[in-house]
Scaffold this active site. Sequence first.
Site, short mmCIF file in Angstrom:
data_model
loop_
_atom_site.label_atom_id
_atom_site.label_comp_id
_atom_site.label_asym_id
_atom_site.label_seq_id
_atom_site.Cartn_x
_atom_site.Cartn_y
_atom_site.Cartn_z
N CYS A 18 25.22 59.36 84.94
CA CYS A 18 25.68 58.07 85.40
C CYS A 18 25.30 56.98 84.41
O CYS A 18 24.71 57.23 83.37
CB CYS A 18 25.11 57.74 86.78
N GLY A 45 30.30 58.45 83.81
CA GLY A 45 30.41 58.92 85.18
C GLY A 45 31.73 58.50 85.79
O GLY A 45 32.09 57.33 85.70
N ASN A 120 19.96 55.83 86.67
CA ASN A 120 20.47 56.81 85.71
C ASN A 120 19.34 57.77 85.39
O ASN A 120 18.29 57.36 84.89
CB ASN A 120 20.96 56.12 84.43
N GLY A 121 19.56 59.05 85.65
CA GLY A 121 18.54 60.07 85.38
C GLY A 121 18.36 60.98 86.57
O GLY A 121 19.14 60.97 87.52
N TYR A 264 26.77 63.23 71.90
CA TYR A 264 27.95 63.27 72.75
C TYR A 264 28.04 62.15 73.78
O TYR A 264 29.10 61.54 73.94
CB TYR A 264 28.00 64.63 73.48
#
Length: 489
Positions: A18, A45, A120-121, A264
């Site tokens: 995310c 996301g 996020n994580g 990426y």
Amino acid sequence: MSVPAFSWERPDRLEEECAVFGVYGKGEDVARMTCFGLQALQHRGQESAGIAVGDGETIMVAKDLGLVTQVFDESTLAALEGFVAVGHVRYSTSGASASWEAAQPHISAIDDVLIALAHNGTLVNTNETRTRLIDEGVQFRSGTDSEVAAKAIGVVTRKTHHLRSGIRRAMEALEGAYAMVLASPDSLYAFRDPNGIRPLCIGKLPNDRGWVVSSETCGLDIVGAEYVRDVEPGEIVRFNDEGMHSEQGVVAGRRASCIFEYVYFARPDSVIDGMSVYQARRNMGRIIAQEAPVQADLVLGVPDSGVPPAMGYAHESGIPYADGIVKNRYVGRTFIEPTQAMRQLGIRLKLNPLPSVIAGKRLVVIDDSIVRGNTSKKLVDMLREAGATEVHLRIVSPEVLWPCFYGIDTDTRDQLIAANMTNEEMRAFIGADSLAFISLQGLRDSIQANHDGFCEACFSGEYPVAIPESTSRKSFLTKADFAQASGLQ
């Protein structure tokens, strides 16, 4: 030769969980700014999107399944009035799958005050923390670790009557990777795990109009904010009428920023820890051209993340670069299920080769990673059908050998092709004429960030944050490991 299980339902690449975004600005249309910021971060996301806005008295939230443009329209944004906002786009890797309850920001009540948290994580001690909070009488509505974090903050804040104390104490208890933004009715907070695994940066709006926090600098760019700095590992930053205030929430640990951001996840126009993602990818191509040279006619990059390293490879090797693979940029995550016949098309839904460019040519094809190998196999087949005489695959990340527990959707080891095959076996399975991966040192050398501490666990198996055995047991196993552990051998 052990062949990983095949499934079109799972993407054959690493998937970011995310992104988060936050704005503090009196007199600004913070909901609209957050919407634009989330669109810039949409690549991180695509399952759900949400925005929460504080107006000094309370917090309003709008969130749903779908892309940002599917969730928000003019009327929805107009209803979100205020001067502090947090936003989130999600790809699920932890807890519940795609559902409204799992969509963020997560709203939680601390007595009569609402907070909105976006994360996020992935936390690695979610189960233990949730159990402890339940024992203290806390109730949960979803299976997400983000709700666990919000409730942990709330429990301490009720006792101390101080939100920063709640955040600080929660940071002491939470383990894993987290870059979080939190909105109270009148303030914006940003904080990051002590290892700095997931990225988070700060920007300033022109003419002192306010502050912005984003997972990537491309989120700052789209709203005209100037990059100031990154949120430091273990730091808590607060934005309100008094400006920006910083304090160390927890002692910073060994720096372990996710190295795959450069390979990426991040957009090429972002800058992470002082390093241009685009330039890092160019460097990766240049280095693998030195490490694994080959005679060929053209260099192709697999869109999008393979294109900059392909240019770097071409420049270093002297082999011409060509756009020989076209990407359909309007095929992303969708809630419209393809038929079984369409699933068999697989990669053709997103990528299509140009026979006029590649027919009769020896190709060097640059891609960012190989996870299960099915996409690479289909890609090589497509290129041969389009007339390529040779296909030499060059990968600008080392072999993915271990799962990630910090916010990236990796398979268990029995699904990771490099954990089950030798290089030659992988080459034969994929059908390439040759296959080479960049060395781990080569990847490090391609990134001239302002620090040298990276999480490389998916390549090395060395995890910067200890993984509980209950979480890691099956994920660590290859097929042979699992068979032996299960008494099947």
